[in-house]
Design a protein around this motif. Structure first.
Motif, PDB file in Angstrom:
ATOM      1  N   LYS A  87       0.882  -1.249  -0.003  1.00  0.00           N
ATOM      2  CA  LYS A  87      -0.042  -0.145  -0.038  1.00  0.00           C
ATOM      3  C   LYS A  87       0.849   1.202   0.029  1.00  0.00           C
ATOM      4  O   LYS A  87       2.042   1.205   0.306  1.00  0.00           O
ATOM      5  N   GLU A  89       0.898   3.694   1.830  1.00  0.00           N
ATOM      6  CA  GLU A  89       0.982   3.849   3.345  1.00  0.00           C
ATOM      7  C   GLU A  89       2.592   2.960   3.901  1.00  0.00           C
ATOM      8  O   GLU A  89       3.121   3.181   4.881  1.00  0.00           O
ATOM      9  N   ASP A  90       2.779   2.034   3.016  1.00  0.00           N
ATOM     10  CA  ASP A  90       4.154   1.283   3.425  1.00  0.00           C
ATOM     11  C   ASP A  90       5.485   2.061   2.807  1.00  0.00           C
ATOM     12  O   ASP A  90       6.552   1.430   3.309  1.00  0.00           O
TER      13      ASP A  90
END
Length: 121
Positions: A87, A89-90
């Motif tokens: 994702k 956000e990773d």
């Protein structure tokens, strides 16, 4: 000399996969847990996963459970972090470290250089 060499980062689209490697040398590998940590711009470093190299026990940050898998090849003194369903956000610099089992950075004695993971949306 203790060395932890992280590699495998790169640019990947959301939903894609990467496998990070952490090659260790200079210490007794199975005396230590190996952890993966990440730090995104403007954020604190957080523990992502760790493995007890002597018994294979594993632990994960809640947000990566079911998507990331940590494993150890003791014959090669190498720990892997398979990252699936990535994702945005990773996105972060990922570090590996050797220390005591857990996800708290303060428990780790030796740190490698980071490898950048960028997940595009």
């Amino acid at each position: 000399e203790v060395q932890l060499q992280a590699s495998g980062g790169g640019l990947v689209q959301a939903g894609g996969s990467l496998r990070l490697s952490c090659a260790a040398s200079g210490f007794t590998f199975d005396d230590y847990a190996i952890g993966w940590f990440r730090q995104a711009p403007g954020k604190e470093r957080e523990g992502v996963s760790c493995i007890g190299t002597s018994d294979g026990s594993t632990y994960y940050l809640d947000s990566v459970k079911g998507r990331f898998a940590i494993s150890s090849d003791n014959a090669k003194n190498t720990v892997y972090l398979q990252m699936n369903s990535l994702k945005p956000e990773d996105t972060a610099v990922y570090y590996c470290a050797a220390g005591s089992y857990g996800l708290g950075p303060e428990a780790y004695d030796y740190w490698g250089q980071g490898t950048l993971v960028t997940v595009s949306s």
